[in-house]
Design an enzyme around this catalytic site. Structure first.
Site, short mmCIF file in Angstrom:
data_model
loop_
_atom_site.label_atom_id
_atom_site.label_comp_id
_atom_site.label_asym_id
_atom_site.label_seq_id
_atom_site.Cartn_x
_atom_site.Cartn_y
_atom_site.Cartn_z
CB THR A 70 18.83 64.51 9.94
OG1 THR A 70 18.42 64.11 11.25
CG2 THR A 70 18.26 63.54 8.91
CD GLN A 177 22.82 62.64 22.37
OE1 GLN A 177 23.17 63.24 23.38
NE2 GLN A 177 21.66 62.87 21.79
CB SER A 194 22.91 67.85 15.42
OG SER A 194 21.78 68.65 15.20
CG HIS A 196 19.31 70.13 18.12
ND1 HIS A 196 19.74 69.53 16.95
CD2 HIS A 196 18.57 69.20 18.74
CE1 HIS A 196 19.28 68.30 16.89
NE2 HIS A 196 18.56 68.07 17.95
CB CYS A 320 3.50 52.38 26.06
SG CYS A 320 3.69 50.68 26.62
#
Length: 458
Positions: A70, A177, A194, A196, A320
């Protein structure tokens, strides 16, 4: 417990663990110092940078390590916009970018810049021609992810990069990704990632800025990482990130083929095993390991809890499961069903038997949730020639359940008017119509909430 949420964070790779432990003993000193311990730390940092740059496909002096993916995105966008301020203040992003990109775009707008958000089709793919149309004389930067983090769709980065290069506009690629699977093609200008995401430790990001790209680092700067990521480097984590990136790349081709086979099995079997399911994302152009589907008449949070009790950790873009009760911006931009959304993202080395057991468990989990939600107390009235369903105050997926329960009560050509104040209804009611072959007429203001109009055609 079976972990199926590698797209959020992959388990630490064994090579990363080994490198991390070894560099804790060797890489604790300041790499900017000239004494022996500092020189040893500098050698480790330089070796990690060279390994990461080779994987990215850039020069070592073009790559900086940041404290997260980020931070790499924020620094990359801010620095590129500042460096090209004379060219203009227009920014282009896709509607399905990671939130870090979209948040940077929001800040840019608040500071007086302009932003064009390029739409996607139902597979989540941008059209390169749309980027060409979005380019303006004052465009300073364009951003495009290499692959989507929620649905796995790969983007046409090469084509978009060509369009941007022809216009003299740099393209920033968020490769979080996809970088573990291979380098990003095309003539991109900036790239972020990134650790991780590929099995490195959390807290390490990559920012690559090609030579010749105008870039002005923003905020306080120091001598570290070319001024793009101030502060003492987390050298053990950086070494582990670079080592694990090299390791996953070495096994990427073989593992990608295996995971693609498993995900294709999930994509094919889920609609056969569970009725009323929409599998989303491009069926061909996609990164290995990610499968996303949405289930009608299912509360996303309840389904995730049901799968958790059965021993599976998955994630969801359903409203939800969100504290804001709004659907995923990715699913919303695609115009697909969001209720009952499940993302399965397989880590490296996932055994075939785990996928088999997941497919065995899923139908019962969905049926259990549907049974609990199957008898909502809908208040139905007839208003002129339309059947009115009052679902005000009821959250996803109740408005769609109530619509499905009464659609058969109106004649062919008749209309159902659903009153709802749930933001997810704006996405899920049209998606239900698409899946059920009914006509979505549109929406109109109501005394409270919004009225969604559906015409029965079959």
């Amino acid at each position: 417990m079976v972990y199926f949420d590698a797209a959020s964070g992959a388990p630490l790779h064994p090579v990363a663990r080994q490198a991390l432990l070894a560099s804790l003993d060797e890489g604790w000193a300041d790499p900017a110092r000239l004494y022996r311990e500092g020189r040893r730390a500098r050698m480790l940092l330089d070796a990690a940078r060279e390994a990461a740059a080779e994987a990215v496909g850039c020069r070592p002096d073009e790559l900086s390590f940041t404290a997260s993916g980020t931070q790499a995105v924020h620094a990359g966008i801010a620095g590129a916009l500042a460096g090209r301020r004379r060219a203009g203040r227009h920014l282009i992003v896709s509607a399905v970018e990671h939130s870090s990109v979209l948040h940077s775009a929001e800040i840019h707008e608040r500071e007086g810049g302009s932003v064009t958000r390029v739409s996607v089709d139902r597979s989540g793919t941008v059209d390169p021609a749309a980027y060409a149309e979005a380019l303006l004389p004052d465009t300073a930067l364009a951003c495009l992810q290499s692959a989507n983090h929620e649905v796995g769709t790969e983007q046409p980065v090469g084509e978009v990069a060509g369009v941007c290069r022809a216009a003299g506009v740099p393209l920033l690629v968020d490769a979080a990704q996809s970088l573990g699977w291979g380098p990003v093609g095309g003539d991109w200008s900036l790239l972020t990632a990134s650790a991780h995401k590929w099995g490195g430790p959390s807290g390490v990001g990559l920012l690559a800025v090609r030579k010749g790209v105008r870039f002005a680092a923003q905020g306080p700067v120091d001598e570290r990482e070319s001024g793009r990521a101030p502060g003492f480097e987390n050298l053990p984590a950086i070494v582990a990130a670079a080592a694990s990136l090299r390791a996953v790349r070495a096994e990427a081709a073989q593992e990608a083929a295996r995971l693609r086979e498993l995900t294709e099995r999930i994509r094919a079997r889920v609609p056969e095993l569970v009725p009323d399911v929409e599998v989303v994302g491009d069926p061909e152009r996609r990164v290995p390991g990610i499968v996303t589907f949405s289930c009608l008449y299912v509360d996303g949070e309840a389904l995730l809890h049901e799968l958790d009790r059965a021993g599976f950790s998955v994630s969801s873009g359903s409203s939800c499961t969100s504290s804001t009760l709004t659907p995923s911006h990715v699913l919303k931009a695609m115009g697909v069903l969001s209720e009952g959304n499940v993302r399965v993202s397989l880590p490296l080395g996932t055994p075939e038997e785990d996928v088999t057991r997941f497919l065995d468990v899923l139908p019962g989990a969905v049926a259990s949730v549907r049974e609990k939600l199957g008898a909502p107390a809908a208040r139905v009235v007839v208003q002129e020639d339309a059947l009115v369903v009052d679902a005000l105050g009821k959250r996803c997926p109740i408005p769609v359940i109530e619509l499905a329960k009464v659609i058969g009560d109106v004649p062919i050509g008749g209309t159902v008017r659903v009153l709802s104040d749930d933001e997810a209804a704006r996405l899920d009611i049209p998606a239900w119509c698409e899946m059920r072959g009914q006509e979505y007429v549109g929406e109109e203001p109501a005394d409270r909430g919004t009225a969604y109009l559906v015409r029965r055609v079959s």
